[in-house]
Design an enzyme around this catalytic site. Sequence first.
Site, PDB file in Angstrom:
ATOM      1  CD  GLU A   1      58.131   4.218 -18.239  1.00 16.52           C
ATOM      2  OE1 GLU A   1      57.782   4.162 -17.059  1.00 16.52           O
ATOM      3  OE2 GLU A   1      57.309   4.348 -19.170  1.00 16.52           O
TER       4      GLU A   1
ATOM      5  CG  ASP B   1      54.940   7.298 -20.680  1.00  9.62           C
ATOM      6  OD1 ASP B   1      55.454   7.369 -19.556  1.00  9.62           O
ATOM      7  OD2 ASP B   1      53.761   6.934 -20.875  1.00  9.62           O
TER       8      ASP B   1
HETATM    9  C1  GLC Z   1      54.889   5.762 -17.432  1.00 11.30           C
HETATM   10  C2  GLC Z   1      55.015   6.995 -16.589  1.00 11.30           C
HETATM   11  C3  GLC Z   1      53.942   6.985 -15.558  1.00 11.30           C
HETATM   12  C4  GLC Z   1      52.597   6.975 -16.251  1.00 11.30           C
HETATM   13  C5  GLC Z   1      52.498   5.821 -17.223  1.00 11.30           C
HETATM   14  C6  GLC Z   1      51.334   5.992 -18.162  1.00 11.30           C
HETATM   15  O1  GLC Z   1      55.144   4.606 -16.716  1.00 11.30           O
HETATM   16  O2  GLC Z   1      56.306   7.091 -16.057  1.00 11.30           O
HETATM   17  O3  GLC Z   1      54.038   8.078 -14.698  1.00 11.30           O
HETATM   18  O4  GLC Z   1      51.577   6.891 -15.319  1.00 11.30           O
HETATM   19  O5  GLC Z   1      53.634   5.713 -18.033  1.00 11.30           O
HETATM   20  O6  GLC Z   1      51.600   7.005 -19.083  1.00 11.30           O
END
Ligand code: GLC
Length: 604
Positions: A323, A244
């Site tokens: 991500e 994340d």
């Molecule tokens: C990422 C996740 C999202 C979350 C954010 C903070 O972007 O995919 O759902 O709110 O991180 O952790």
Amino acid sequence: MTQSAVDLTAPCPAPLPELAGNATVRESAVVTHHGAGPDAAWWRQAVIYQIYPRSWADSNGDGIGDLPGITARLDHLSRLGVDAIWLSPFYTSPQADAGYDVADYRDVDPLFGTLPDADALIERARELGLRVIVDLVPNHSSDEHAWFQAALGAAPGSPERDLYMFRDGAGKHGELPPNNWQSVFGGPAWTRVIGPDGRPEQWYLHLFDPKQPDFNWEHPAVRAEFESVLRFWLDRGVDGFRVDVAHGLIKAEGLPDAQERTTMLGDTVSDHERGDIDDTDDSGDGYRVDTPYWDQDGVHEVYRAWRQVLERYGAPDRILCAEAWVEPQSRAVLYTRPDEMHQAFNFDFLQTPWRATDLTAVIESSLRAADSVGAPSTWVLSNHDVVRHATRLGYTPGHRVPNGISAGDPQPDRALGLHRARAATALMLALPGGAYLYQGEELGLPDSTDLPHRLRQDPTFARTDGAEIGRDGCRVPLPWVSGAPGLGFGPSAATWLPQPASYDGYAVDRQDGVAGSTLELYRSLLAARRDLSLGTASLTFVEGYSGDVVAFVSDAEARDRVLVVTNLGAVPVALPPGSEVIVASGPLVDAGVPTDTTVWARWA
Ligand code: GLC
Ligand code: CA
């Protein structure tokens, strides 16, 4: 067709008559991407299905999906034909951001079950031949994490505080935040601590919600802790991690002011202010916003260390997927250099408007960028943070789809959106590399676009005073059984968000075994993708079609050559003589491939 009568049962594609007139269609002389070959590691071609635990299936009737609910329905996914699942967070959490606020990285929240439930899920997945990826949230914890609670109880300058990003305020009495950084969810990225005596004192950083304090990744104890968390889940048998906010861990030295605020989707506010027209300039190389909390070079050292941790587990490979909302692509692929992560999400593809020239360009640039570091590209159209592609594509190309849609907004054309979504998925699943699916897209599910505001749970909605609707619309519990209470989501009628009435028509049992349904289309695509080894094939673009067509040949060693054609133009296009249709995203016409349709065909 009216908007509500989405045709889920369109007839199966009929064999195409041979057509003349396409003698000019030919393969380009230049191969864009050379295939990884039949012996490639599993993750170079895997289709990974994202489960959002609270919305997949509920086992105990409280209206919230849970781990036993997932385990009980995993055969849906082995039948679908995916290789792996990725589970969004199910760890101990006060759920301020639906579990992306973790209070204990080594336990399961009672809402979702227990550690033995997690073990049972992993074991059942193994039996079914599905690999399991879990979510890791290293940028921030919950404010209810023991470390943060200890930091709050300790004095400014203490070792406890040094694990997070505490700073004295600016201004005469420290009454101003340390810098101008804004939270991705809206409002300032700093919150002031109130001391035990009731007096305001230091501030702490949270790039997201105030209940999500950022860790201090310069601190060796933070690094050691996360390596230990990796081993904890690897020892329980998981096959990897989706990481994340992988681009956020390291902040620029001295925490200088930022130029703009980032919203979900990696957009900057200045992008939004440009209005509804998406001119796609942000997918080209050369564009980079320097933001002092994103994509700092120091993050890569962290991932090199993690790769070492994973390598010690031997074969088959355990993997990391970033991500990272990073531009340009040449920076994004740095996360997937050979000694770092295995994959990174390709958000450029997700954000590309439904225009053939743009799609062709992003496919080509994505493959070239990934190839430059020897990584597979990945492809994704939907996830828990964006409007589902069946809804997104129901707007005119170029209309900027906001972060969530409410009843007061222009509504999508649902039938058109579904038709295009099927074509988009068929295009995506033909591409070499890894692909990610988001739960419910195999049913053609649209977003819920009329949730009452009082039920919204995404912190973005409250923190922007409703200016951003937020992500609840793509997180509505899945419909399994038409006509059943809660559409079969669980043993009661309860669902944590209400399901729109239209979801009845998308239920799994309405599509199972129904020729032409979206579910059967996904099954056919995934089976053919595997049969034809498309995930590890070479890709060569095809010339001779108009600029409204995306066309390429996928060539795998010892397999049939596959021609992939997506027609985004107004008139049908013919397939070359001698080609034989394998699968099509919608009904074909005598004249060939109609508007918004993708065909895979054998091409001798
Ligand atoms: C990422 C996740 C999202 C979350 C954010 C903070 O972007 O995919 O759902 O709110 O991180 O952790
Ligand atoms: Ca439950």
